[in-house]
Design a protein around this motif. Structure first.
Motif, PDB file in Angstrom:
ATOM      1  N   ARG A 129     -11.664 -24.214  -4.300  1.00 43.94           N
ATOM      2  CA  ARG A 129     -10.712 -23.262  -4.902  1.00 43.94           C
ATOM      3  C   ARG A 129     -11.454 -22.005  -5.288  1.00 43.94           C
ATOM      4  O   ARG A 129     -12.582 -22.057  -5.735  1.00 43.94           O
ATOM      5  N   ASN A 130     -10.793 -20.887  -5.148  1.00 48.23           N
ATOM      6  CA  ASN A 130     -11.459 -19.623  -5.419  1.00 48.23           C
ATOM      7  C   ASN A 130     -11.388 -19.183  -6.874  1.00 48.23           C
ATOM      8  O   ASN A 130     -11.911 -18.143  -7.219  1.00 48.23           O
ATOM      9  N   HIS A 131     -10.747 -19.972  -7.747  1.00 46.80           N
ATOM     10  CA  HIS A 131     -10.718 -19.664  -9.183  1.00 46.80           C
ATOM     11  C   HIS A 131     -11.646 -20.629  -9.886  1.00 46.80           C
ATOM     12  O   HIS A 131     -11.324 -21.778 -10.077  1.00 46.80           O
ATOM     13  N   LYS A 132     -12.804 -20.124 -10.268  1.00 55.11           N
ATOM     14  CA  LYS A 132     -13.786 -20.997 -10.910  1.00 55.11           C
ATOM     15  C   LYS A 132     -14.176 -20.441 -12.269  1.00 55.11           C
ATOM     16  O   LYS A 132     -14.148 -19.241 -12.502  1.00 55.11           O
ATOM     17  N   SER A 144     -11.110 -23.521   2.107  1.00 54.82           N
ATOM     18  CA  SER A 144     -11.096 -22.670   0.909  1.00 54.82           C
ATOM     19  C   SER A 144      -9.675 -22.230   0.646  1.00 54.82           C
ATOM     20  O   SER A 144      -8.955 -21.855   1.573  1.00 54.82           O
ATOM     21  N   LEU A 145      -9.279 -22.264  -0.617  1.00 54.45           N
ATOM     22  CA  LEU A 145      -7.913 -21.878  -1.001  1.00 54.45           C
ATOM     23  C   LEU A 145      -7.934 -20.875  -2.128  1.00 54.45           C
ATOM     24  O   LEU A 145      -8.713 -21.010  -3.059  1.00 54.45           O
ATOM     25  N   SER A 146      -7.040 -19.922  -2.048  1.00 56.92           N
ATOM     26  CA  SER A 146      -6.792 -19.052  -3.193  1.00 56.92           C
ATOM     27  C   SER A 146      -5.566 -19.617  -3.883  1.00 56.92           C
ATOM     28  O   SER A 146      -4.482 -19.644  -3.307  1.00 56.92           O
ATOM     29  N   THR A 147      -5.752 -20.106  -5.084  1.00 56.69           N
ATOM     30  CA  THR A 147      -4.643 -20.720  -5.815  1.00 56.69           C
ATOM     31  C   THR A 147      -4.543 -20.053  -7.179  1.00 56.69           C
ATOM     32  O   THR A 147      -5.496 -19.425  -7.643  1.00 56.69           O
ATOM     33  N   SER A 148      -3.408 -20.210  -7.811  1.00 54.50           N
ATOM     34  CA  SER A 148      -3.276 -19.699  -9.180  1.00 54.50           C
ATOM     35  C   SER A 148      -3.937 -20.692 -10.125  1.00 54.50           C
ATOM     36  O   SER A 148      -4.171 -21.848  -9.770  1.00 54.50           O
TER      37      SER A 148
END
Length: 167
Positions: A129-132, A144-148
């Motif tokens: 996930r791209n939110h770390k 790879s995912l862009s998630t909220s």
């Protein structure tokens, strides 16, 4: 009312991603006789077992499983491994988890192994996930995912047909 599962990886896609990650591990360890596959309990360890099975078939490298037990709610608690320190000292290690969510489990796992002299250290995840929360990256990743921040990625290895989904 049950939430709708948005499937992001089917059973076949997961198997394909695992095989690709196994080849990447082989390529980065081509001169090694042995590689330690350190799976974070529970799904990371399941993924490590699947990678071990494929690595055993595609390469002469001996993959050695290591279960890494991290309290994900309190990662500062003692971390335990199924191998003794001398069993992975000066070896090549791949730290494995199913999903790189906030990065907490992976960063504490990395920190744990930094106290030991290693030949090489890499990380692998099935879903990145791209939110770390932490500056940690996966060297090998299936997708790879862009998630909220509110969305949650789950990998289900239960039963015959496993899948990864967003909920």
């Amino acid at each position: 009312m049950e939430a709708i599962k948005n499937i992001i990886l089917t059973h076949d896609e997961i198997n394909h991603k695992i095989k690709r990650i196994a080849y990447q591990i082989y390529e980065s360890n081509v001169y090694e006789e042995e590689v330690i596959l350190a799976g974070i309990d529970s799904n990371g360890y399941i993924l490590a077992k699947k990678l071990k099975s494929i690595l055993s078939k595609i390469s002469p490298i001996k993959p050695v499983l290591c279960k890494v037990i991290i309290d994900k709610k309190n990662p500062r608690n003692d971390i335990k491994t199924s191998l003794r320190v001398d069993e992975y000292t000066n070896k090549s290690i791949v730290l494995i988890d199913d999903v790189l969510n906030s990065g907490t489990a992976l960063i504490y796992g990395v920190r744990f192994f930094l106290d030991v002299p290693l030949k090489q250290f890499k990380t692998a995840v099935l879903v990145n996930r791209n939110h770390k929360k932490y500056p940690v990256k996966a060297d090998f990743k299936g997708i790879s995912l862009s998630t909220s921040l509110k969305e949650h990625v789950t990998v289900d290895f239960d039963g015959k047909n496993y899948e990864a989904y967003l909920d």
